[in-house]
Design a protein around this motif. Structure first.
Motif, short mmCIF file in Angstrom:
data_model
loop_
_atom_site.label_atom_id
_atom_site.label_comp_id
_atom_site.label_asym_id
_atom_site.label_seq_id
_atom_site.Cartn_x
_atom_site.Cartn_y
_atom_site.Cartn_z
N PRO A 142 0.81 -1.23 0.00
CA PRO A 142 0.00 0.00 0.00
C PRO A 142 0.83 1.27 0.00
O PRO A 142 0.36 2.32 -0.41
N ASP A 143 2.09 1.19 0.46
CA ASP A 143 2.93 2.38 0.49
C ASP A 143 3.26 2.88 -0.90
O ASP A 143 3.66 4.02 -1.08
N TYR A 144 3.12 2.01 -1.91
CA TYR A 144 3.52 2.40 -3.25
C TYR A 144 2.35 2.46 -4.23
O TYR A 144 2.54 2.37 -5.43
N ARG A 145 1.15 2.60 -3.69
CA ARG A 145 -0.01 2.72 -4.57
C ARG A 145 -0.14 4.15 -5.07
O ARG A 145 -0.90 4.96 -4.55
N LEU A 146 0.68 4.49 -6.01
CA LEU A 146 0.68 5.83 -6.59
C LEU A 146 0.06 5.75 -7.98
O LEU A 146 0.15 4.76 -8.67
N ARG A 147 -0.54 6.85 -8.37
CA ARG A 147 -1.07 6.90 -9.71
C ARG A 147 -0.89 8.30 -10.27
O ARG A 147 -0.79 9.27 -9.53
N ALA A 148 -0.85 8.40 -11.55
CA ALA A 148 -0.73 9.70 -12.18
C ALA A 148 -2.11 10.33 -12.24
O ALA A 148 -2.98 9.91 -13.00
N ASP A 149 -2.36 11.33 -11.38
CA ASP A 149 -3.66 11.99 -11.36
C ASP A 149 -3.87 12.83 -12.62
O ASP A 149 -2.92 13.19 -13.32
N ASP A 150 -5.14 13.16 -12.87
CA ASP A 150 -5.45 13.96 -14.05
C ASP A 150 -4.78 15.33 -13.99
O ASP A 150 -4.51 15.94 -15.02
N ASP A 151 -4.54 15.81 -12.75
CA ASP A 151 -3.92 17.13 -12.62
C ASP A 151 -2.42 17.05 -12.37
O ASP A 151 -1.82 17.98 -11.86
N SER A 152 -1.80 15.92 -12.74
CA SER A 152 -0.38 15.73 -12.46
C SER A 152 0.48 16.77 -13.16
O SER A 152 1.52 17.17 -12.65
N ALA A 153 0.06 17.22 -14.35
CA ALA A 153 0.82 18.24 -15.07
C ALA A 153 0.86 19.53 -14.27
O ALA A 153 1.90 20.19 -14.16
N ASP A 154 -0.29 19.90 -13.67
CA ASP A 154 -0.33 21.09 -12.84
C ASP A 154 0.55 20.92 -11.61
O ASP A 154 1.24 21.86 -11.19
N ASP A 155 0.51 19.73 -11.03
CA ASP A 155 1.34 19.46 -9.85
C ASP A 155 2.82 19.59 -10.19
O ASP A 155 3.60 20.18 -9.45
N ASP A 156 3.22 19.01 -11.33
CA ASP A 156 4.62 19.07 -11.74
C ASP A 156 5.07 20.51 -11.95
O ASP A 156 6.19 20.88 -11.60
N LEU A 157 4.19 21.33 -12.55
CA LEU A 157 4.53 22.73 -12.77
C LEU A 157 4.70 23.44 -11.44
O LEU A 157 5.67 24.20 -11.25
N ARG A 158 3.79 23.20 -10.49
CA ARG A 158 3.87 23.85 -9.19
C ARG A 158 5.14 23.43 -8.45
O ARG A 158 5.81 24.25 -7.82
N ILE A 159 5.48 22.15 -8.55
CA ILE A 159 6.69 21.64 -7.90
C ILE A 159 7.94 22.25 -8.52
O ILE A 159 8.86 22.66 -7.82
N GLN A 160 7.94 22.36 -9.86
CA GLN A 160 9.10 22.93 -10.53
C GLN A 160 9.28 24.40 -10.15
O GLN A 160 10.40 24.89 -9.96
N ILE A 161 8.16 25.12 -10.03
CA ILE A 161 8.23 26.51 -9.61
C ILE A 161 8.83 26.61 -8.21
O ILE A 161 9.67 27.47 -7.93
N ALA A 162 8.39 25.70 -7.32
CA ALA A 162 8.91 25.70 -5.95
C ALA A 162 10.41 25.44 -5.95
O ALA A 162 11.18 26.07 -5.22
N ILE A 163 10.85 24.51 -6.82
CA ILE A 163 12.28 24.22 -6.92
C ILE A 163 13.04 25.44 -7.39
O ILE A 163 14.08 25.81 -6.85
N ASP A 164 12.52 26.09 -8.43
CA ASP A 164 13.19 27.27 -8.99
C ASP A 164 13.31 28.38 -7.96
O ASP A 164 14.36 29.02 -7.83
#
Length: 223
Positions: A142-164
């Motif tokens: 259960p610790d690895y039950r990950l899935r690519a959500d429909d909003d994953s692109a938005d999440d990736d953008l938000r994460i990249q902004i945070a990194i920058d």
């Protein structure tokens, strides 16, 4: 009996002297590390302890010093579906690869602290861990039950902004300006709260914020 007490006292003194010798040797090692690499002594102590596998230092670093960062990544990247300890293990193994090559890349330039340097490092690496898990058959764990959500692109953008943003903050020459930006904009504290934290007047916070934003933009343009 008197002879035994003298013997015990001498033995205790020997142990005490040995302990002092170890402490002095450790302090000398840390001072050498800090002087050679130009590091803050606290960061030098963390690096030394991590490399030696000191459990107390490792726990203090991963669970206190950067625990908040890991928790944020666990929630935002993994939706809380991966155990905190597992992320700590991933980060430790990543830092220790190739004879601690990644950790040795930290140079403390411009007053950058190890914790600040770890922000983009942890985000980038643990995002890559998520991508690996998304494309790996992890069975019924259960610790690895990950899935690519429909909003994953938005999440990736938000994460990249945070990194920058954090990478730019780490490169700013004025650490007070970087702290003002981090508290006011990244973490969302009010000006009065920041004034209390930094022991200054509220109007000074606003003045510093203006100059801090100017330097932030200049630093961002150099990337």
């Amino acid at each position: 009996m008197e002879t035994m007490r003298i013997s015990e006292t001498a033995s205790a003194g020997t142990r005490k002297n040995a302990g002092v010798t170890r402490i002095n040797a450790g302090a000398t090692r840390l001072d050498a590390c800090a002087a050679t690499r130009g590091l803050n002594r606290v960061d030098a102590a963390f690096i030394d302890g991590l490399k030696r596998g000191d459990n107390e230092v490792c726990r203090r670093f991963f669970y206190k010093e950067i625990g908040g960062i890991i928790h944020k990544i666990r929630v935002e990247v993994f939706r809380g579906n991966v155990d905190f300890d597992e992320l700590v293990s991933e980060l430790y193994l990543f830092l220790s690869r190739d004879g601690w090559a990644k950790l040795d890349g930290f140079d403390g330039k411009n007053g950058c602290r190890l914790r600040t340097w770890m922000i983009p490092v942890a985000w980038r690496y643990l995002i890559s861990v998520r991508e690996r898990l998304l494309h790996t058959d992890c069975g019924d764990n259960p610790d690895y039950r990950l899935r690519a959500d429909d909003d994953s692109a938005d999440d990736d953008l938000r994460i990249q902004i945070a990194i920058d943003v954090n990478a730019v903050l780490a490169g700013m020459s004025n650490r007070r300006y970087a702290e003002i930006i981090r508290l006011l904009i990244v973490e969302g504290y009010g000006a009065r709260d920041v004034a209390d934290m930094l022991d200054m007047k509220v109007e000074n916070v606003y003045n510093l914020k203006h100059r801090a934003i100017v330097q932030f933009i200049e630093q961002y343009g150099r990337r």
